[in-house]
Scaffold this motif. Sequence first.
Motif, short mmCIF file in Angstrom:
data_model
loop_
_atom_site.label_atom_id
_atom_site.label_comp_id
_atom_site.label_asym_id
_atom_site.label_seq_id
_atom_site.Cartn_x
_atom_site.Cartn_y
_atom_site.Cartn_z
N LEU A 82 74.52 -79.13 13.74
CA LEU A 82 73.46 -79.90 14.38
C LEU A 82 72.37 -78.97 14.92
CD1 LEU A 82 75.54 -82.45 16.51
CD2 LEU A 82 74.37 -82.89 14.35
N ASP A 83 71.18 -79.52 15.08
CA ASP A 83 70.09 -78.79 15.72
C ASP A 83 70.40 -78.73 17.22
OD1 ASP A 83 67.81 -77.72 16.75
OD2 ASP A 83 66.44 -79.18 15.87
N THR A 84 70.61 -77.55 17.75
CA THR A 84 71.03 -77.38 19.15
C THR A 84 69.89 -77.01 20.08
OG1 THR A 84 71.59 -75.05 18.74
CG2 THR A 84 73.35 -76.69 18.44
N GLN A 85 68.65 -77.18 19.63
CA GLN A 85 67.51 -76.75 20.46
C GLN A 85 67.51 -77.47 21.81
OE1 GLN A 85 63.70 -77.16 18.56
NE2 GLN A 85 62.55 -76.50 20.35
N ASN A 86 67.71 -78.80 21.78
CA ASN A 86 67.72 -79.55 23.03
C ASN A 86 68.92 -79.17 23.89
OD1 ASN A 86 65.39 -80.93 22.34
ND2 ASN A 86 66.47 -82.67 21.44
N LYS A 110 79.79 -77.12 25.68
CA LYS A 110 80.76 -77.71 24.75
C LYS A 110 80.04 -78.43 23.61
CE LYS A 110 84.96 -80.53 24.60
NZ LYS A 110 84.59 -81.20 23.35
N ASN A 111 78.94 -79.11 23.96
CA ASN A 111 78.15 -79.79 22.91
C ASN A 111 77.61 -78.78 21.90
OD1 ASN A 111 78.57 -82.33 23.95
ND2 ASN A 111 76.73 -82.29 25.23
N ILE A 112 77.17 -77.64 22.43
CA ILE A 112 76.67 -76.59 21.52
C ILE A 112 77.81 -76.08 20.64
CG2 ILE A 112 75.75 -74.23 21.44
CD1 ILE A 112 74.19 -74.87 23.99
N LYS A 113 78.98 -75.86 21.26
CA LYS A 113 80.14 -75.38 20.50
C LYS A 113 80.56 -76.40 19.44
CE LYS A 113 84.91 -73.82 21.07
NZ LYS A 113 86.01 -73.59 22.04
N ASP A 114 80.50 -77.69 19.84
CA ASP A 114 80.93 -78.75 18.92
C ASP A 114 79.86 -79.13 17.92
OD1 ASP A 114 83.29 -78.79 20.30
OD2 ASP A 114 82.81 -80.56 21.50
N SER A 115 78.70 -78.49 18.00
CA SER A 115 77.61 -78.86 17.08
C SER A 115 77.87 -78.37 15.66
CB SER A 115 76.28 -78.26 17.59
OG SER A 115 76.33 -76.85 17.57
N THR A 116 78.83 -77.48 15.51
CA THR A 116 79.18 -76.99 14.17
C THR A 116 80.42 -77.73 13.68
OG1 THR A 116 78.27 -74.80 14.63
CG2 THR A 116 79.82 -74.97 12.81
N PRO A 146 74.68 -86.63 2.08
CA PRO A 146 73.69 -87.71 2.02
C PRO A 146 72.39 -87.43 2.78
CG PRO A 146 75.46 -88.29 3.52
CD PRO A 146 75.86 -87.00 2.88
N TYR A 147 72.31 -86.35 3.54
CA TYR A 147 71.12 -86.09 4.33
C TYR A 147 70.56 -84.71 4.01
CZ TYR A 147 72.70 -90.06 7.12
OH TYR A 147 73.11 -91.30 7.53
N LYS A 148 69.24 -84.58 4.26
CA LYS A 148 68.59 -83.29 4.08
C LYS A 148 68.48 -82.59 5.43
CE LYS A 148 65.74 -84.86 0.17
NZ LYS A 148 64.35 -85.02 -0.31
N GLU A 149 68.27 -81.29 5.36
CA GLU A 149 68.13 -80.50 6.59
C GLU A 149 66.95 -81.01 7.41
OE1 GLU A 149 67.50 -75.86 8.05
OE2 GLU A 149 67.76 -76.34 5.92
N GLY A 150 67.20 -81.25 8.70
CA GLY A 150 66.14 -81.69 9.60
C GLY A 150 66.07 -83.19 9.78
N GLU A 151 66.81 -83.96 8.98
CA GLU A 151 66.77 -85.42 9.10
C GLU A 151 67.54 -85.87 10.34
OE1 GLU A 151 66.68 -88.23 5.57
OE2 GLU A 151 67.79 -86.53 4.75
N PHE A 152 67.11 -87.03 10.88
CA PHE A 152 67.78 -87.61 12.04
C PHE A 152 68.96 -88.44 11.55
CE2 PHE A 152 68.49 -91.09 15.02
CZ PHE A 152 68.64 -90.39 16.20
#
Length: 393
Positions: free
Chosen positions: A13-17, A206-212, A225-231
Amino acid sequence: GEFVKAGSPIAKLDTQNFEYSAGVASNTTEQARSGLEKTISTYDTNIKNAEKSIETIDTSIEAMRSGIKALETGISALENALAAAQQNIDAAQNALDTLYSKLVSTRTLHENGLVTDKDMEALEAQYVSQQAAIETAKASYQGTEAELEGKRAELKGKNAELQSLYDSRQTAVNTLENLKTSKAKDVESINSQISSAEINQSVTNKNIKDSTLTASADCYITSVPYKEGEFINAGAAVVTVKGDNKIVTIGVADKDYSKISTASQIIINGKYSGTVDTIAQYPNESTRTYNVDISVNTDELVLGETVEVKVVTGSNTGIYVPIAAVFNSEGVDYIYAVNDESRVYKKEVEILSIDGKYAQVDADIESGTKVITNGIKNINENDLVSTETGANE
């Protein structure tokens, strides 16, 4: 079709936020800790100053008490001196009265020529001297009396100052107690803020750790089914994989969420064992239940099949029999059991609880005893029956 080993990342996941939130939480925690140190330091300084103020007042009170004691001693001495001065005046007055009487009688004798002029003059001089002595004694008395009144006024003032010191000390004690109480409350409040900030930071980390997302087992990626950057909506599949094990997904309600874990015992269709792979942290938006993926290794289940899943959340020891085996006769519960000679006998039981298709009973029967569940109405005690392995008796 790419092969992925167990433990390898397959999506992130994008972890910027999350990272921004983690930074904010970290700063908040540090600021709270810094504020706690400053608060404690400030309170400790003020408390120390309040304690010193009390010590200073206590020193002043002790000095004032000593001064008052000395003053009271001086007043007592002056009162004694005043009493002595009064005695001197009284004695001088008595002496003067005696001289006056003598002077009157001597004058009569002097007029008759019986006392010489010289003796008469000497007596008159003595009388004048005694009058002067009385005036001196009275002046001394008045001086002592004035000094005594001054000391008494000073004592009154000192007592007023002492009371003021007592009042100041009580105020200082109240201030000290208020500082200690306020310190405890403020420290508790800031510690609560620190605890809350640390929890937020822990959740974010933990959210950052679980983002992978990593592969739980060796598998092949079948589709992305999704491309990089899609919501992606919560609960949506980000990647589809295929492995030797099949996955069964169930929905767990809020009240049962805490009862399930990766160590939970899973039974599928009454005979297959499963293993909990993943437990969703957030509920499904449509079902409001938490998705739980269960891995099962069997070729007898096909993709898309609906199965019965039992999650064992606890265990009880006791004697269980099928509910169908229990019958009631004249208010008493019984079962028909089969002995080693294949003869039917009736056994009284007491139902303790019912769990699904089984009843827990209190009865004097051994584990593994064969009981009859079908055709009970056509069975009598001592009937000879035959059983088949795997059949329902």
